[in-house]
Design a protein around this motif. Structure first.
Motif, PDB file in Angstrom:
ATOM      1  N   THR A  50       3.245  -0.797  -8.203  1.00 21.48           N
ATOM      2  CA  THR A  50       3.599  -0.230  -6.892  1.00 21.48           C
ATOM      3  C   THR A  50       4.842  -0.926  -6.338  1.00 21.48           C
ATOM      4  OG1 THR A  50       1.996  -1.744  -5.876  1.00 21.48           O
ATOM      5  CG2 THR A  50       1.231   0.485  -6.389  1.00 21.48           C
ATOM      6  N   ARG A  53       6.177   0.014  -2.635  1.00 19.56           N
ATOM      7  CA  ARG A  53       5.223  -0.461  -1.624  1.00 19.56           C
ATOM      8  C   ARG A  53       5.264  -1.977  -1.509  1.00 19.56           C
ATOM      9  NH1 ARG A  53      -1.231   0.753  -0.802  1.00 19.56           N
ATOM     10  NH2 ARG A  53      -1.787  -1.308  -0.011  1.00 19.56           N
ATOM     11  N   ASP A  89      -9.550   2.066  -4.601  1.00 14.24           N
ATOM     12  CA  ASP A  89      -8.660   3.022  -3.953  1.00 14.24           C
ATOM     13  C   ASP A  89      -7.405   2.307  -3.463  1.00 14.24           C
ATOM     14  OD1 ASP A  89     -10.512   5.006  -4.349  1.00 14.24           O
ATOM     15  OD2 ASP A  89     -11.158   5.134  -2.255  1.00 14.24           O
ATOM     16  N   VAL A  90      -6.260   2.870  -3.832  1.00 15.96           N
ATOM     17  CA  VAL A  90      -4.959   2.408  -3.353  1.00 15.96           C
ATOM     18  C   VAL A  90      -4.231   3.629  -2.811  1.00 15.96           C
ATOM     19  CG1 VAL A  90      -2.727   1.440  -4.017  1.00 15.96           C
ATOM     20  CG2 VAL A  90      -4.835   0.485  -4.985  1.00 15.96           C
ATOM     21  N   ALA A  91      -3.876   3.603  -1.556  1.00 13.04           N
ATOM     22  CA  ALA A  91      -3.239   4.753  -0.929  1.00 13.04           C
ATOM     23  C   ALA A  91      -2.025   5.211  -1.734  1.00 13.04           C
ATOM     24  CB  ALA A  91      -2.829   4.421   0.499  1.00 13.04           C
ATOM     25  N   THR A  95      -7.250   7.264  -8.080  1.00 14.79           N
ATOM     26  CA  THR A  95      -8.198   6.254  -8.544  1.00 14.79           C
ATOM     27  C   THR A  95      -8.725   6.696  -9.904  1.00 14.79           C
ATOM     28  OG1 THR A  95      -8.786   5.842  -6.233  1.00 14.79           O
ATOM     29  CG2 THR A  95     -10.253   4.944  -7.914  1.00 14.79           C
ATOM     30  N   ASP A 111      -6.363   2.741   1.492  1.00 16.27           N
ATOM     31  CA  ASP A 111      -6.781   1.621   0.654  1.00 16.27           C
ATOM     32  C   ASP A 111      -8.272   1.357   0.846  1.00 16.27           C
ATOM     33  OD1 ASP A 111      -4.158   1.206  -0.142  1.00 16.27           O
ATOM     34  OD2 ASP A 111      -3.773  -0.266   1.438  1.00 16.27           O
ATOM     35  N   VAL A 115      -9.032  -4.168  -0.588  1.00 16.65           N
ATOM     36  CA  VAL A 115      -7.569  -4.170  -0.706  1.00 16.65           C
ATOM     37  C   VAL A 115      -6.959  -4.427   0.665  1.00 16.65           C
ATOM     38  CG1 VAL A 115      -5.541  -2.824  -1.390  1.00 16.65           C
ATOM     39  CG2 VAL A 115      -7.690  -2.576  -2.661  1.00 16.65           C
ATOM     40  N   ALA A 116      -7.464  -3.734   1.671  1.00 15.53           N
ATOM     41  CA  ALA A 116      -6.942  -3.886   3.028  1.00 15.53           C
ATOM     42  C   ALA A 116      -7.171  -5.303   3.558  1.00 15.53           C
ATOM     43  CB  ALA A 116      -7.597  -2.863   3.952  1.00 15.53           C
ATOM     44  N   GLU A 119      -4.562  -7.669   2.109  1.00 12.73           N
ATOM     45  CA  GLU A 119      -3.272  -7.463   2.769  1.00 12.73           C
ATOM     46  C   GLU A 119      -3.290  -8.018   4.188  1.00 12.73           C
ATOM     47  OE1 GLU A 119      -1.966  -3.351   2.234  1.00 12.73           O
ATOM     48  OE2 GLU A 119      -0.780  -4.117   0.552  1.00 12.73           O
ATOM     49  N   LEU A 125       0.285  -6.284  -2.466  1.00 13.98           N
ATOM     50  CA  LEU A 125      -0.207  -5.545  -3.623  1.00 13.98           C
ATOM     51  C   LEU A 125       0.952  -5.098  -4.518  1.00 13.98           C
ATOM     52  CD1 LEU A 125      -2.736  -4.159  -4.971  1.00 13.98           C
ATOM     53  CD2 LEU A 125      -2.011  -2.089  -3.757  1.00 13.98           C
TER      54      LEU A 125
END
Length: 470
Positions: A50, A53, A89-91, A95, A111, A115-116, A119, A125
């Motif tokens: 990514t 991002r 899940d990653v925006a 997935t 996310d 994951v969130a 961050e 990430l």
């Protein structure tokens, strides 16, 4: 110290360098992305990088720091690159869960909570990681994405199902990753790639925002090259989420601050019997080395461990097969053949078998609880042997010929069955060039105990997680 050299060290040193102005989040992110580009053609840990991002997030952190718009001391993972198994899940990413079937699904719109949370702790990430299809395997020899290679010997497996999560750390691509563990999928690759890994107590961390495998056995957890980093990451991940019905509403219990206590005051024993008999000489030597360093003289046993492993198999097959039954009926050709056949067999298991497996599971959990009335931490091997070559079908274990793929979970599955917290600890020197891991096992909710012992083993030089010389 340059960003490249910082990348080969601990996450704590990286965040300290950003906090003090000796480096920047952008420099560390660029170093991580460059290392991935230079090495991943040989390792195959990543399925997605990514880049945009990551660079945008790092630049935003640097701007906020320069403007004094953020409490740098409130971000324990400030500027630290990390990556996640591709079942999180990653925006903006689909997935995949290691599958071909999920490729037609739309990208995640948000996310996952873990994951969130990383961050929110200041981490950046950089991508998603290779794994066994639908987390059903111990090797990450994925036919859709290609096999993940062990960075310490590229001819060998990385373990699974979170193979990419361990390999990315061993390759020096990132210092932190997230993976999942249903039957050993954090502990097996940690052992084979030489990283630290934590499977928390079942229900400790929320699993929503990740692709499920076996709801009653699934755990999510972190990998790291350093125990302090592992504890910091685990602490950042803690917290209740009502969207996961299996997540327990429990108060925050920090672990990083207690690491210096080491093994002081803890009752530690070697877990023998089944765990001795189903390990080779190198795995036993790793246990002996740790026990000697800690001054542990006592050996204890759990009864009917093989029965607990059989129960884990039945429950995994049944729940996993039922979950995938619609696709097994309509798209069987799109599964990997091995996972397809196991899922199909699981979907056909008699209900009485599953009922009996749950009874065995409950009985075994009660026997473990009795043992933990007298012991705080148990030491056992994590895998029966070091990483076998890619494509290995059979392994020899104490004169017995066993199928390689399922047998790598011989020692982890019984513990998964009852949801205990376990820290995987890498030991070097019992094999000429490869690591092999230990399991440090405690009673439910005592992640602090296993992390304290892991930290002491690292301080004593028994455990370490060096970056591979790729």
């Amino acid at each position: 110290m340059t960003a490249d050299s910082l990348l080969q060290g601990s996450a704590t040193a990286m965040s300290d360098a950003v906090r003090s102005g000796r480096s920047t989040a952008t420099a560390l992110t660029q170093a991580s992305l460059a290392r991935i580009e230079a090495t991943d053609g040989r390792v195959n840990a990543f399925t997605d990088v990514t880049t945009r991002r990551a660079l945008d997030a790092a630049a935003a952190l640097d701007r906020r720091l320069a403007a004094g718009d953020v409490d740098a001391h409130g971000l324990p993972l400030l500027g630290v690159p990390f990556a996640v198994k591709n079942l999180f899940d990653v925006a903006g990413l689909t997935t995949l869960a290691g599958s071909k079937i999920e490729r037609g699904q739309p990208p995640a719109t948000a996310d996952g909570p873990l994951v969130a949370r990383l961050e929110a702790a200041g981490a950046v990430l950089v991508g998603a990681l290779n794994m066994d299809e639908y987390a059903y395997g111990f090797t990450t020899e994925n036919s859709h994405e290609g096999p993940c290679h062990n960075p310490h010997d590229l001819t060998r497996i990385a373990g699974g199902s979170s193979g990419g999560s361990a390999a990315a750390i061993a390759a020096g691509q990132v210092p932190l990753t997230l993976g999942s563990d249903t039957n050993g999928s954090i502990r097996v690759p940690s052992s084979l790639c030489g990283t630290f890994g934590l499977k928390p107590t079942y229900g400790r961390l929320p699993r929503n925002g990740s692709y499920p495998f076996v709801a009653s056995l699934d755990h999510l957890g972190p990998f790291a090259r350093d125990v302090h980093d592992l504890a910091l990451t685990y602490d950042a991940l803690q917290g209740f989420d009502a969207r996961d019905p299996g997540c327990v509403q429990r108060a925050f219990e920090p672990t990083a601050g207690s690491l210096a206590l080491g093994a002081d005051g803890l009752r530690i024993a070697v877990l023998g019997g089944y765990f001795h008999d189903h390990a080779d000489d190198m795995a036993r030597a790793a246990v002996a080395r740790a026990a000697q360093a800690l001054g542990v003289m006592r050996t204890v046993e759990l009864p009917k461990v093989a029965h607990a492993r059989a129960a884990a198999f039945v429950i995994s097959n049944s729940e996993g097969g039922t979950l995938h039954l619609p696709d097994l009926r309509t798209r069987p050709q799109d599964f990997e053949p091995l996972s397809r056949d196991r899922f199909m067999a699981g979907a056909l298991l008699p209900a009485a078998w599953v009922h009996n497996a749950q009874r065995v599971r409950r009985w075994f959990a009660l026997r473990a609880a009795e043992l933990f009335e007298d012991v705080d931490v148990l030491i056992a091997p994590a895998t029966p042997c070091v990483a076998p070559p890619i494509g290995t079908e059979w392994i020899e274990l104490n004169g017995q010929r066993l199928p390689a793929r399922p047998s790598l979970g011989l020692l982890t599955q019984p513990i998964s069955c009852i949801g205990l917290p376990v820290c995987a600890v890498p030991v070097w020197g019992v094999h000429a060039t490869l690591p092999i891991g230990l399991q440090l096992i405690a009673a439910p909710w005592r992640e602090d105990c296993v992390l304290r012992v892991a930290h002491q083993l690292q301080q004593l030089g028994v455990a370490s997680s060096p970056v591979a010389a790729l």
